[in-house]
Design an enzyme around this catalytic site. Structure first.
Site, PDB file in Angstrom:
ATOM      1  N   ASP A 171       0.973   5.415   1.593  1.00 46.97           N
ATOM      2  CA  ASP A 171       0.589   6.149   2.764  1.00 46.97           C
ATOM      3  C   ASP A 171       1.401   7.614   2.452  1.00 46.97           C
ATOM      4  O   ASP A 171       2.509   7.792   2.233  1.00 46.97           O
ATOM      5  CB  ASP A 171       1.284   5.627   4.136  1.00 46.97           C
ATOM      6  CG  ASP A 171       0.696   4.276   4.562  1.00 46.97           C
ATOM      7  OD1 ASP A 171      -0.439   3.924   4.177  1.00 46.97           O
ATOM      8  OD2 ASP A 171       1.391   3.280   5.213  1.00 46.97           O
ATOM      9  N   ASP A 200      -3.587   5.327   1.662  1.00 47.24           N
ATOM     10  CA  ASP A 200      -4.079   5.949   2.880  1.00 47.24           C
ATOM     11  C   ASP A 200      -3.594   7.501   2.793  1.00 47.24           C
ATOM     12  O   ASP A 200      -2.202   7.580   2.690  1.00 47.24           O
ATOM     13  CB  ASP A 200      -3.431   5.349   4.365  1.00 47.24           C
ATOM     14  CG  ASP A 200      -4.278   3.951   4.684  1.00 47.24           C
ATOM     15  OD1 ASP A 200      -5.253   3.646   3.846  1.00 47.24           O
ATOM     16  OD2 ASP A 200      -3.660   3.225   5.123  1.00 47.24           O
ATOM     17  N   ASP A 207       0.863  -1.238  -0.140  1.00 41.75           N
ATOM     18  CA  ASP A 207       0.016   0.142  -0.073  1.00 41.75           C
ATOM     19  C   ASP A 207       1.014   1.357   0.096  1.00 41.75           C
ATOM     20  O   ASP A 207       2.081   1.253  -0.053  1.00 41.75           O
ATOM     21  CB  ASP A 207      -0.989  -0.137   1.396  1.00 41.75           C
ATOM     22  CG  ASP A 207      -0.251   0.043   2.416  1.00 41.75           C
ATOM     23  OD1 ASP A 207       0.992   0.182   2.524  1.00 41.75           O
ATOM     24  OD2 ASP A 207      -1.009  -0.055   3.428  1.00 41.75           O
TER      25      ASP A 207
END
Length: 507
Positions: A337, A431, A335
């Site tokens: 961030d 995120d 992912d």
């Protein structure tokens, strides 16, 4: 690789007041310190952070040059040793080595100068020094007990051992055994920090956090090249199912365990039980193939460009910093961030809904869940700082964004509504976290990781310094005060620790 076609910009050209990152920087103030010319070296600092710091300094009346020249008096570096900085300067000066060399300073001089609004006197602590050999470089048997005291590089010498111990840690976590999980992770962290490979089990003697169970695993691997216990775990149906389920976006250990006990074993089983899924989990299964594949650094950089573009349209002067494993030097992850702030406290509030609305209008948003900040709900600072070591109260958005290979295939023209993303691309977990500038250093430290490094840093704070640390601040209960920090270095200084650069926090 950009996610949207670059827009033509008016105003200053490259290298002028807009900054190297293209951000709309704060308006420069009249030059107040003509005898000081700062150059911010991008190495380790990053393009976006450099642009943000440049704008901040210029708004306070400092001269900051985008390119190095003989007029530079202060070179500011972040995460560099004196050896690295000296080599860099030699390359920059070339054959002009006889010219007067500028001051080579760490980021602490810059942050203190910004806080005071004027150049602070250069002291010894501001100067880049050649670091003394740490105990981890000299004697494996004298490694410090806490991971936050050790330099832990991304690439190390004991991969086969750490992978085996991490498998056992993961399996312990699936069974709810936090004690065993932490024990195996601490042992693996120690091996990552060793200056050389383990070739004999006798080398394990005296290592901190290394129990009999971990020693047996290493000995078995040394003697046979394989651990029967680790192989049993990896081949077990429960481990494989729990690993599969916890890879789904929105699924934790408790949910995965519940599904396993109900007899579910595959993604197909879950797709046939849609009533068991919430909206986040449905999105996780729908995009499972993409989300379970690696995100590469160039893809993270592409996403950063489009997030920056959206953030700067909504809030000029804001900074967008890539955190997590990529900030620690990883070339791939699962992912991406980003930590967002603004030099004017309070300007960042309510930013995420506007940014996500803009991204959604471009056909980029596949899923989003936004959480408003609630740290102001805490009645007192001690409550706020001690609430949790794992979860903070910042405004944030958990999202899945679309990363197209062909940017023009999805970007809407003026006046058009959102377009469906083409099939030529991939879904990526992203995120976004927004922190006020007064808490930015703590948020940056917390969101950089690694998870074990952060856990150990907070454990050290409590056990050794009797202070409470999380992503909002550092609190001294006895004195009933919060310790301010303008940079990560300040936090390490408060704790009496040597500063560990992000690339060495892979504990």
């Amino acid at each position: 690789m950009a996610l949207v076609p670059p827009k033509k910009r008016r105003g200053p050209g490259r290298g002028e007041e807009a900054g190297a990152g293209g951000a709309a920087a704060p308006s420069p103030a009249p030059l107040r310190f003509p005898g000081v010319t700062i150059y911010l070296a991008e190495r380790h600092m990053g393009r976006s952070r450099r642009a943000f710091l440049t704008g901040l300094a210029r708004a306070k009346g400092f001269r900051v040059d985008q390119t190095y020249s003989p007029e530079v008096t202060h070179v500011v570096m972040e995460g560099n040793t004196a050896v690295e900085s000296s080599g860099w300067l030699d390359r920059v000066l070339g054959d002009s080595g006889s010219l007067e060399r500028p001051l080579m300073l760490n980021i602490s001089w810059f942050t203190e100068s910004m806080a005071q609004g004027k150049p602070v006197p250069v002291e010894g602590r501001h100067c880049l020094r050649v670091p003394l050999p740490t105990r981890s470089q000299v004697d494996p048997g004298s490694l410090p007990a806490y991971a936050c005291q050790r330099h832990t590089p991304l690439n190390h010498h004991n991969l086969c051992f750490t992978e085996a111990l991490e498998t056992l840690a993961e399996a312990a976590g699936f069974e709810g055994s936090q004690g065993r999980l932490i024990s195996f992770r601490r042992a693996a962290s120690v091996l990552r920090a060793l200056p050389g490979p383990i070739t004999n089990v006798s080398q394990l003697r005296g290592l901190p956090c290394f129990g009999d169970h971990s020693s047996r695993i290493v000995q078995e691997l040394l003697e046979h090249g394989i651990s029967s216990e680790v192989e049993r775990v990896k081949q077990s149906e429960r481990y494989q199912t729990m690993k599969l389920f916890t890879q789904i976006f929105g699924v934790g250990v408790k949910t995965a365990d519940k599904w396993y006990r109900e007899g579910l074993r595959t993604l197909e089983d879950l797709q046939g039980q849609t009533r068991k899924l919430n909206r986040q989990q449905e999105a996780g299964i729908r995009h499972f193939e993409d989300l379970s594949s690696s995100v590469w650094r160039h893809e993270a950089d592409a996403i950063q460009r489009v997030v920056e573009e959206a953030v700067w349209q909504v809030l000029p002067g804001a900074s967008v910093t890539l955190t997590g494993g990529f900030r620690r030097g990883k070339l791939q992850g699962h992912d991406v961030d980003f930590l967002i702030t603004h030099p004017v406290e309070g300007q960042e509030a309510g930013l995420i809904p506007k940014v996500m609305g803009l991204l959604e209008s471009q056909g980029l948003v596949l899923y989003q869940h936004t959480q408003s900040n609630h740290y102001q709900d805490f009645k007192d600072l001690e409550h706020k700082v001690s609430q949790s070591t794992a979860i903070d109260a910042y405004e944030r958005c958990f999202s899945i964004l679309w990363l197209p290979k062909s940017p023009t295939s999805f970007h809407p023209e003026a006046g058009e509504g959102p377009k469906e993303p083409s099939r030529d691309g991939k879904a990526v977990r992203v995120d976004l976290v927004v922190a006020p500038i007064s808490q930015f250093a703590f948020a940056l430290l917390g969101w950089t990781g690694s998870q074990h490094f952060e856990r150990e840093l907070r454990r050290f704070s409590r056990a050794e310094k009797q202070m409470l640390l999380n992503s909002h601040g550092l609190y001294h209960p006895e004195k009933k005060e919060s310790l301010p920090a303008a940079s990560e270095e300040d936090i390490f200084t408060h704790l009496g620790l040597e500063y560990i650069a992000p690339e060495q926090r892979n504990a």
